[in-house]
Design a protein around this motif. Structure first.
Motif, short mmCIF file in Angstrom:
data_model
loop_
_atom_site.label_atom_id
_atom_site.label_comp_id
_atom_site.label_asym_id
_atom_site.label_seq_id
_atom_site.Cartn_x
_atom_site.Cartn_y
_atom_site.Cartn_z
N LEU A 1 0.83 -1.21 0.00
CA LEU A 1 0.00 0.00 0.00
C LEU A 1 0.86 1.26 0.00
N PHE A 2 1.91 1.25 0.81
CA PHE A 2 2.79 2.42 0.85
C PHE A 2 3.45 2.63 -0.52
N GLY A 3 3.92 1.55 -1.12
CA GLY A 3 4.55 1.65 -2.43
C GLY A 3 3.58 2.14 -3.49
N ALA A 4 2.34 1.67 -3.45
CA ALA A 4 1.33 2.12 -4.41
C ALA A 4 1.05 3.61 -4.24
N ALA A 5 1.03 4.05 -2.99
CA ALA A 5 0.72 5.45 -2.70
C ALA A 5 1.82 6.39 -3.17
N PHE A 6 3.09 6.00 -3.01
CA PHE A 6 4.17 6.95 -3.22
C PHE A 6 5.22 6.50 -4.24
N HIS A 7 4.90 5.52 -5.09
CA HIS A 7 5.89 5.08 -6.08
C HIS A 7 6.31 6.20 -7.04
N ASP A 8 5.41 7.14 -7.31
CA ASP A 8 5.69 8.23 -8.26
C ASP A 8 5.96 9.55 -7.55
N VAL B 1 12.39 8.82 -10.92
CA VAL B 1 12.73 7.62 -10.17
C VAL B 1 13.81 7.94 -9.13
N VAL B 2 14.88 8.56 -9.57
CA VAL B 2 15.96 8.94 -8.65
C VAL B 2 15.48 10.01 -7.66
N LEU B 3 14.76 11.00 -8.16
CA LEU B 3 14.27 12.06 -7.29
C LEU B 3 13.33 11.51 -6.22
N GLY B 4 12.50 10.54 -6.59
CA GLY B 4 11.57 9.94 -5.63
C GLY B 4 12.29 9.19 -4.52
N GLU B 5 13.33 8.46 -4.88
CA GLU B 5 14.09 7.72 -3.87
C GLU B 5 14.77 8.68 -2.90
N ARG B 6 15.20 9.83 -3.40
CA ARG B 6 15.82 10.82 -2.53
C ARG B 6 14.81 11.46 -1.59
N LEU C 1 10.73 1.94 -5.27
CA LEU C 1 10.75 3.19 -6.03
C LEU C 1 11.73 3.12 -7.20
N LEU C 2 12.89 2.51 -6.98
CA LEU C 2 13.91 2.47 -8.03
C LEU C 2 13.56 1.51 -9.16
N HIS D 1 10.21 0.60 -10.06
CA HIS D 1 8.79 0.57 -10.46
C HIS D 1 8.59 0.80 -11.96
N GLN D 2 9.58 1.34 -12.67
CA GLN D 2 9.45 1.49 -14.12
C GLN D 2 9.69 0.18 -14.86
N GLY D 3 10.21 -0.81 -14.16
CA GLY D 3 10.29 -2.16 -14.70
C GLY D 3 11.57 -2.52 -15.40
N GLU D 4 11.98 -1.72 -16.37
CA GLU D 4 13.14 -2.04 -17.20
C GLU D 4 14.04 -0.81 -17.35
N PRO D 5 15.36 -1.03 -17.51
CA PRO D 5 16.28 0.09 -17.65
C PRO D 5 15.91 1.05 -18.79
N GLU D 6 15.40 0.51 -19.90
CA GLU D 6 15.06 1.38 -21.03
C GLU D 6 13.89 2.31 -20.73
N TYR D 7 13.16 2.02 -19.66
CA TYR D 7 12.06 2.89 -19.24
C TYR D 7 12.42 3.72 -18.02
N GLY D 8 13.70 3.75 -17.68
CA GLY D 8 14.16 4.62 -16.60
C GLY D 8 14.35 3.95 -15.26
N ALA D 9 14.29 2.62 -15.21
CA ALA D 9 14.47 1.91 -13.94
C ALA D 9 15.95 1.57 -13.73
N PRO D 10 16.57 2.06 -12.66
CA PRO D 10 17.95 1.67 -12.38
C PRO D 10 18.09 0.18 -12.10
N GLU D 11 17.00 -0.44 -11.67
CA GLU D 11 17.01 -1.87 -11.36
C GLU D 11 15.66 -2.47 -11.68
N ARG D 12 15.66 -3.75 -12.09
CA ARG D 12 14.41 -4.46 -12.33
C ARG D 12 13.82 -4.90 -11.00
N PRO D 13 12.48 -5.08 -10.92
CA PRO D 13 11.86 -5.54 -9.67
C PRO D 13 12.39 -6.90 -9.24
#
Length: 312
Positions: free
Chosen positions: A176-183, A209-214, A238-239, A241-253
């Motif tokens: 729930l927390f991740g759904a609320a604040f992933h973006d 993605v990076v700004l959210g983690e900060r 947070l890092l 949630h975009q799924g794949e590096p080509e979509y801006g994710a530093p890491e896959r889930p």
């Protein structure tokens, strides 16, 4: 229907029709949303299109083209910024923002983990942050690109997360927390002042993605004794949630909660893309292919005996 009104014209492009005759395709935007438009018989000063988004006065007619509402522009006059109130052209969610904010705040009351609850409360209690979160768009143009769009998207994701928590063996509070604040990074990535949506310098250079983690790390620092392992799991959500590096994710889930958040986010974004692209499409009609899903989209006619047909 005759039309004589002012809009923010975006996505303008001059093309040739099947006969080789140039025309301009564009979108007309105001607070209520947007509509596709076409202009033929282009004057010389418009043969090169528009330099960028422009405030314009449009005279023409609205009509249905292949099941989709469209404006046929007969005359287009570019306006100076001093001639308009730019806030009149920023799309705003049609949902009740106060009700959405209250629904989001109620998520904190559901959390049983004391550390997540304190973290959630610390974020909501920061008035400047919370105001920004509740008014920010979720994107510049792709989906939920409207004032309140981030809150609208986040509430929808929480609703889906609640349902999935009843099906899968997950940490419900973490989901729930991740759904609320992933973006959450969107509050720093995007700017929504001055009559339109744009990317901030930090948004262009670092991304949400990076700004959210900060942002998350900053608020974790306000909760004494916050477990390091829990912060790591939240950070990963947070890092990734975009799924794949080509979509801006530093890491896959790599955790179940992170995987579900990625798919929840993706699901709601794509449903919004469909609904927004077909907003002006009649039953039985097709959208054009110029939308974030990059395909023509079909809205089936109401089925015989359906609830919609009975209401009609």
């Amino acid at each position: 229907m005759r039309l004589d009104a002012t809009f923010l014209a975006t996505d303008a492009a001059v093309r040739n029709d099947s006969r080789g005759v140039p025309y301009m395709a564009l979108r007309l935007v105001d607070r209520t949303g947007s509509v596709d438009a076409r202009m033929w018989k282009l004057p010389k000063d418009l043969l090169g299109g528009l330099d960028g988004p422009e405030y314009v006065r449009v005279e023409g007619v609205t009509h249905e083209y292949r099941g989709m509402l469209q404006v046929k522009v007969e005359r287009l006059t570019i306006l100076g910024r001093e001639e308009v109130d730019e806030e009149d052209y920023v799309p705003v969610t049609e949902r009740n923002l106060a009700a959405l904010a209250a629904e989001m705040e109620s998520v904190g009351e559901e959390l049983e983990d004391v550390h997540l609850k304190r973290l959630f409360d610390a974020m909501v209690a920061d008035e400047d942050f919370w105001e920004a979160f509740c008014t920010a768009p979720a994107a510049k143009s792709m989906h939920h690109a409207r004032i309140g769009g981030l809150l609208e998207h986040s509430v929808q994701c929480v609703r889906v997360a609640r349902a999935l928590a009843e099906i899968y063996p997950v940490d419900r509070d973490l989901l729930l927390f991740g759904a609320a604040f992933h973006d959450v990074g969107k509050v720093d990535e995007l700017s929504w002042d001055g009559g339109g949506f744009s990317y901030s310098d930090r948004g262009r250079l670092q991304g949400h993605v990076v700004l959210g983690e900060r942002i998350l790390h900053r608020y974790v620092g306000r909760v004494p004794g916050f477990p390091e392992e829990l912060e790591l799991e939240l950070s990963h959500i947070l890092l990734s949630h975009q799924g794949e590096p080509e979509y801006g994710a530093p890491e896959r889930p790599r955790t179940l909660e992170a995987m579900l958040i990625h798919h929840i986010d993706n699901l709601d974004a794509r449903v919004a893309m469909f609904l927004e692209a077909t907003e002006n499409v009649s039953r039985g009609g097709w959208s054009n292919h110029e939308n974030p899903l990059r395909r023509a989209l079909y809205v089936p006619p109401a089925r015989s005996g359906s609830a919609e047909e009975k209401e009609g």
